[in-house]
Enzyme design. Structure first.
Site, PDB file in Angstrom:
ATOM      1  N   GLY A 197      -6.040  -1.595  -2.058  1.00  0.00           N
ATOM      2  CA  GLY A 197      -5.740  -2.156  -0.748  1.00  0.00           C
ATOM      3  C   GLY A 197      -4.252  -2.112  -0.530  1.00  0.00           C
ATOM      4  O   GLY A 197      -3.473  -1.914  -1.472  1.00  0.00           O
ATOM      5  N   GLN A 200       3.727  -4.976   2.874  1.00  0.00           N
ATOM      6  CA  GLN A 200       4.110  -4.202   1.689  1.00  0.00           C
ATOM      7  C   GLN A 200       4.842  -2.917   2.069  1.00  0.00           C
ATOM      8  O   GLN A 200       5.485  -2.303   1.212  1.00  0.00           O
ATOM      9  CB  GLN A 200       2.880  -3.859   0.843  1.00  0.00           C
ATOM     10  CG  GLN A 200       2.237  -5.071   0.197  1.00  0.00           C
ATOM     11  CD  GLN A 200       1.052  -4.663  -0.649  1.00  0.00           C
ATOM     12  OE1 GLN A 200      -0.049  -4.537  -0.152  1.00  0.00           O
ATOM     13  NE2 GLN A 200       1.295  -4.402  -1.934  1.00  0.00           N
ATOM     14  N   CYS A 234      -1.045  -5.047  -8.319  1.00  0.00           N
ATOM     15  CA  CYS A 234      -0.514  -4.980  -6.963  1.00  0.00           C
ATOM     16  C   CYS A 234       0.537  -3.876  -6.907  1.00  0.00           C
ATOM     17  O   CYS A 234       1.382  -3.801  -7.807  1.00  0.00           O
ATOM     18  CB  CYS A 234       0.106  -6.329  -6.589  1.00  0.00           C
ATOM     19  SG  CYS A 234       0.785  -6.380  -4.927  1.00  0.00           S
ATOM     20  N   LEU A 235       0.489  -3.057  -5.883  1.00  0.00           N
ATOM     21  CA  LEU A 235       1.474  -1.979  -5.769  1.00  0.00           C
ATOM     22  C   LEU A 235       2.886  -2.523  -5.607  1.00  0.00           C
ATOM     23  O   LEU A 235       3.856  -1.814  -5.877  1.00  0.00           O
ATOM     24  CB  LEU A 235       1.123  -1.060  -4.594  1.00  0.00           C
ATOM     25  CG  LEU A 235      -0.189  -0.275  -4.742  1.00  0.00           C
ATOM     26  CD1 LEU A 235      -0.405   0.600  -3.521  1.00  0.00           C
ATOM     27  CD2 LEU A 235      -0.205   0.550  -6.013  1.00  0.00           C
ATOM     28  N   HIS A 240      -6.838 -11.006  -1.865  1.00  0.00           N
ATOM     29  CA  HIS A 240      -5.542 -10.482  -2.321  1.00  0.00           C
ATOM     30  C   HIS A 240      -4.750  -9.916  -1.140  1.00  0.00           C
ATOM     31  O   HIS A 240      -3.567 -10.231  -0.957  1.00  0.00           O
ATOM     32  CB  HIS A 240      -5.780  -9.402  -3.386  1.00  0.00           C
ATOM     33  CG  HIS A 240      -4.540  -8.753  -3.898  1.00  0.00           C
ATOM     34  ND1 HIS A 240      -4.137  -8.840  -5.208  1.00  0.00           N
ATOM     35  CD2 HIS A 240      -3.605  -7.994  -3.268  1.00  0.00           C
ATOM     36  CE1 HIS A 240      -3.001  -8.176  -5.364  1.00  0.00           C
ATOM     37  NE2 HIS A 240      -2.656  -7.646  -4.196  1.00  0.00           N
ATOM     38  N   GLU A 241      -5.401  -9.085  -0.327  1.00  0.00           N
ATOM     39  CA  GLU A 241      -4.677  -8.405   0.762  1.00  0.00           C
ATOM     40  C   GLU A 241      -4.288  -9.381   1.866  1.00  0.00           C
ATOM     41  O   GLU A 241      -3.179  -9.304   2.403  1.00  0.00           O
ATOM     42  CB  GLU A 241      -5.516  -7.249   1.322  1.00  0.00           C
ATOM     43  CG  GLU A 241      -5.806  -6.142   0.324  1.00  0.00           C
ATOM     44  CD  GLU A 241      -4.571  -5.611  -0.372  1.00  0.00           C
ATOM     45  OE1 GLU A 241      -3.485  -5.597   0.240  1.00  0.00           O
ATOM     46  OE2 GLU A 241      -4.686  -5.221  -1.547  1.00  0.00           O
ATOM     47  N   HIS A 265      -1.182 -11.368   1.291  1.00  0.00           N
ATOM     48  CA  HIS A 265       0.080 -10.700   1.616  1.00  0.00           C
ATOM     49  C   HIS A 265       0.535 -11.032   3.040  1.00  0.00           C
ATOM     50  O   HIS A 265       1.734 -11.102   3.312  1.00  0.00           O
ATOM     51  CB  HIS A 265      -0.059  -9.182   1.485  1.00  0.00           C
ATOM     52  CG  HIS A 265       0.051  -8.668   0.084  1.00  0.00           C
ATOM     53  ND1 HIS A 265       1.178  -8.838  -0.683  1.00  0.00           N
ATOM     54  CD2 HIS A 265      -0.819  -7.962  -0.688  1.00  0.00           C
ATOM     55  CE1 HIS A 265       0.999  -8.258  -1.864  1.00  0.00           C
ATOM     56  NE2 HIS A 265      -0.206  -7.727  -1.889  1.00  0.00           N
TER      57      HIS A 265
HETATM   58 ZN   LIG Z   1      -0.921  -6.645  -3.503  1.00  0.00          ZN
END
Ligand SMILES: [Zn+2]
Length: 182
Positions: A49, A54, A102-103, A144-145, A148
Protein backbone atom coordinates in the site's frame (compact mmCIF):
# COMPACT_ATOMS: atom_id res chain seq x y z
CA UNK A 1 2.98 8.17 -15.05
CA UNK A 2 5.92 8.67 -12.76
CA UNK A 3 7.68 6.92 -9.92
CA UNK A 4 7.59 9.37 -7.03
CA UNK A 5 10.10 9.90 -4.25
CA UNK A 6 8.98 8.27 -1.01
CA UNK A 7 9.34 10.30 2.20
CA UNK A 8 11.27 8.49 4.91
CA UNK A 9 10.75 8.55 8.65
CA UNK A 10 11.90 11.89 9.96
CA UNK A 11 10.41 13.91 7.11
CA UNK A 12 7.80 16.14 8.76
CA UNK A 13 5.25 15.46 6.01
CA UNK A 14 4.71 11.99 7.47
CA UNK A 15 3.51 13.55 10.72
CA UNK A 16 0.93 15.91 9.25
CA UNK A 17 -2.76 15.29 8.71
CA UNK A 18 -3.99 15.02 5.14
CA UNK A 19 -6.93 17.00 3.82
CA UNK A 20 -10.03 15.46 2.23
CA UNK A 21 -10.34 15.59 -1.55
CA UNK A 22 -13.42 17.56 -2.68
CA UNK A 23 -15.73 15.02 -4.30
CA UNK A 24 -16.05 17.01 -7.52
CA UNK A 25 -12.25 16.97 -7.89
CA UNK A 26 -11.84 13.19 -7.74
CA UNK A 27 -12.16 12.78 -11.51
CA UNK A 28 -9.90 15.73 -12.30
CA UNK A 29 -6.75 15.00 -14.33
CA UNK A 30 -4.58 16.09 -11.39
CA UNK A 31 -6.10 13.63 -8.93
CA UNK A 32 -6.24 10.84 -11.51
CA UNK A 33 -2.56 11.38 -12.31
CA UNK A 34 -1.67 11.34 -8.62
CA UNK A 35 -3.53 8.03 -8.22
CA UNK A 36 -1.71 6.55 -11.23
CA UNK A 37 1.62 7.71 -9.81
CA UNK A 38 0.81 6.26 -6.37
CA UNK A 39 0.03 2.90 -7.97
CA UNK A 40 3.19 2.93 -10.08
CA UNK A 41 5.35 3.93 -7.11
CA UNK A 42 3.78 1.28 -4.85
CA UNK A 43 4.46 -1.40 -7.47
CA UNK A 44 8.01 -0.19 -8.17
CA UNK A 45 8.96 -0.59 -4.49
CA UNK A 46 6.82 -3.70 -3.86
CA UNK A 47 4.64 -2.02 -1.27
CA UNK A 48 1.33 -3.54 -0.22
CA UNK A 49 0.00 0.00 0.00
CA UNK A 50 1.00 3.62 -0.34
CA UNK A 51 -0.57 6.79 1.00
CA UNK A 52 -0.33 10.23 -0.60
CA UNK A 53 1.59 11.85 2.31
CA UNK A 54 4.32 9.25 1.71
CA UNK A 55 4.90 10.99 -1.62
CA UNK A 56 4.73 14.45 -0.01
CA UNK A 57 1.09 15.15 -0.91
CA UNK A 58 -1.23 15.87 2.02
CA UNK A 59 -4.42 14.53 0.46
CA UNK A 60 -6.58 11.71 1.81
CA UNK A 61 -5.76 9.17 -0.88
CA UNK A 62 -4.19 5.75 -0.53
CA UNK A 63 -3.74 2.74 -2.75
CA UNK A 64 -3.56 -0.90 -1.70
CA UNK A 65 -2.60 -4.02 -3.63
CA UNK A 66 -1.12 -7.36 -2.73
CA UNK A 67 -0.54 -10.11 -5.22
CA UNK A 68 2.67 -11.95 -5.86
CA UNK A 69 4.56 -9.34 -3.85
CA UNK A 70 8.16 -10.40 -3.12
CA UNK A 71 8.18 -8.27 0.06
CA UNK A 72 5.09 -10.12 1.34
CA UNK A 73 5.22 -13.54 -0.32
CA UNK A 74 2.75 -15.15 2.06
CA UNK A 75 0.20 -12.34 2.06
CA UNK A 76 -3.32 -13.10 0.84
CA UNK A 77 -4.13 -11.42 -2.48
CA UNK A 78 -5.81 -8.01 -2.43
CA UNK A 79 -6.84 -6.55 -5.80
CA UNK A 80 -5.84 -2.97 -6.55
CA UNK A 81 -7.94 -0.73 -4.31
CA UNK A 82 -7.98 3.08 -4.38
CA UNK A 83 -9.35 4.83 -1.29
CA UNK A 84 -10.23 8.50 -1.20
CA UNK A 85 -11.35 10.21 2.02
CA UNK A 86 -11.50 6.89 3.87
CA UNK A 87 -13.23 6.58 7.22
CA UNK A 88 -12.35 3.46 9.19
CA UNK A 89 -14.43 2.23 12.12
CA UNK A 90 -13.58 -0.87 14.16
CA UNK A 91 -16.35 -3.46 14.17
CA UNK A 92 -14.67 -5.65 16.77
CA UNK A 93 -12.55 -5.21 19.87
CA UNK A 94 -10.48 -8.18 18.79
CA UNK A 95 -6.85 -7.39 18.14
CA UNK A 96 -4.38 -9.58 16.31
CA UNK A 97 -0.62 -9.24 16.19
CA UNK A 98 1.02 -9.20 12.77
CA UNK A 99 4.24 -8.12 11.14
CA UNK A 100 4.29 -4.82 9.30
CA UNK A 101 6.77 -2.91 7.24
CA UNK A 102 6.54 0.47 5.56
CA UNK A 103 8.17 2.04 2.52
CA UNK A 104 8.78 5.13 4.68
CA UNK A 105 10.62 3.00 7.28
CA UNK A 106 12.83 1.05 4.88
CA UNK A 107 14.14 -2.40 5.66
CA UNK A 108 12.46 -2.71 9.05
CA UNK A 109 9.71 -4.94 10.41
CA UNK A 110 7.74 -4.91 13.64
CA UNK A 111 4.76 -6.62 15.24
CA UNK A 112 1.67 -4.41 15.37
CA UNK A 113 -1.66 -5.21 17.01
CA UNK A 114 -4.58 -4.31 14.74
CA UNK A 115 -8.32 -4.74 14.79
CA UNK A 116 -9.23 -7.90 12.88
CA UNK A 117 -12.25 -6.31 11.20
CA UNK A 118 -13.08 -2.73 10.28
CA UNK A 119 -15.83 -0.95 8.43
CA UNK A 120 -14.40 1.03 5.53
CA UNK A 121 -16.25 3.96 4.02
CA UNK A 122 -14.51 5.81 1.18
CA UNK A 123 -14.73 6.88 -2.44
CA UNK A 124 -13.07 5.04 -5.29
CA UNK A 125 -11.20 6.73 -8.14
CA UNK A 126 -14.44 7.19 -10.08
CA UNK A 127 -16.08 8.94 -7.16
CA UNK A 128 -18.29 5.95 -6.33
CA UNK A 129 -18.93 5.19 -2.68
CA UNK A 130 -17.28 2.23 -1.00
CA UNK A 131 -18.84 0.81 2.16
CA UNK A 132 -17.50 -2.59 3.14
CA UNK A 133 -16.40 -4.59 6.14
CA UNK A 134 -12.78 -5.67 5.68
CA UNK A 135 -11.16 -8.48 7.64
CA UNK A 136 -7.75 -9.81 8.58
CA UNK A 137 -4.90 -8.88 6.22
CA UNK A 138 -7.01 -6.44 4.19
CA UNK A 139 -8.21 -4.82 7.44
CA UNK A 140 -4.59 -4.56 8.61
CA UNK A 141 -3.38 -2.87 5.44
CA UNK A 142 -6.34 -0.47 5.52
CA UNK A 143 -5.49 0.51 9.10
CA UNK A 144 -1.81 0.96 8.22
CA UNK A 145 -2.49 3.12 5.15
CA UNK A 146 -5.25 5.24 6.65
CA UNK A 147 -3.04 5.88 9.69
CA UNK A 148 -0.66 7.67 7.30
CA UNK A 149 -3.47 10.11 6.47
CA UNK A 150 -3.58 11.00 10.20
CA UNK A 151 0.18 11.47 10.49
CA UNK A 152 0.70 8.08 12.14
CA UNK A 153 3.18 5.33 11.27
CA UNK A 154 3.08 1.71 12.38
CA UNK A 155 5.73 2.31 15.03
CA UNK A 156 3.16 4.41 16.90
CA UNK A 157 0.89 1.35 17.12
CA UNK A 158 3.44 -1.17 18.41
CA UNK A 159 3.01 -2.29 22.03
CA UNK A 160 6.75 -2.01 22.49
CA UNK A 161 9.82 -2.20 20.29
CA UNK A 162 11.03 -5.66 21.30
CA UNK A 163 10.11 -7.03 17.86
CA UNK A 164 11.43 -4.10 15.85
CA UNK A 165 14.01 -5.60 13.54
CA UNK A 166 16.03 -4.93 10.46
CA UNK A 167 14.91 -6.92 7.47
CA UNK A 168 18.03 -9.08 7.24
CA UNK A 169 17.69 -10.06 10.92
CA UNK A 170 13.97 -10.60 10.44
CA UNK A 171 14.71 -13.10 7.68
CA UNK A 172 17.37 -14.74 9.81
CA UNK A 173 15.73 -14.91 13.24
CA UNK A 174 11.99 -14.27 12.96
CA UNK A 175 10.65 -15.56 9.69
CA UNK A 176 8.56 -18.62 10.25
CA UNK A 177 8.93 -18.48 14.06
CA UNK A 178 6.17 -16.05 14.91
CA UNK A 179 2.94 -16.05 13.00
CA UNK A 180 3.47 -13.92 9.94
CA UNK A 181 0.52 -11.82 8.98
CA UNK A 182 2.04 -9.02 6.97
ZN1 LIG B 1 3.43 2.76 5.62
Amino acid sequence: MAILKVARLGHPVLREKSLPVPIDEIRSPEIQRLIDDLVETMREYNGAGLAAPQVHVLKQICVIEAQGNPRYPEAPAIPLTVLINPVVTPVTDELEDGWEGCLSVPDMRGVVPRQTAVRLEAYDRDGARIDVVAKEFFARVIQHETDHLQGKVYLDRMRDFSTLTHLAEWNKYWLGIQEQDD
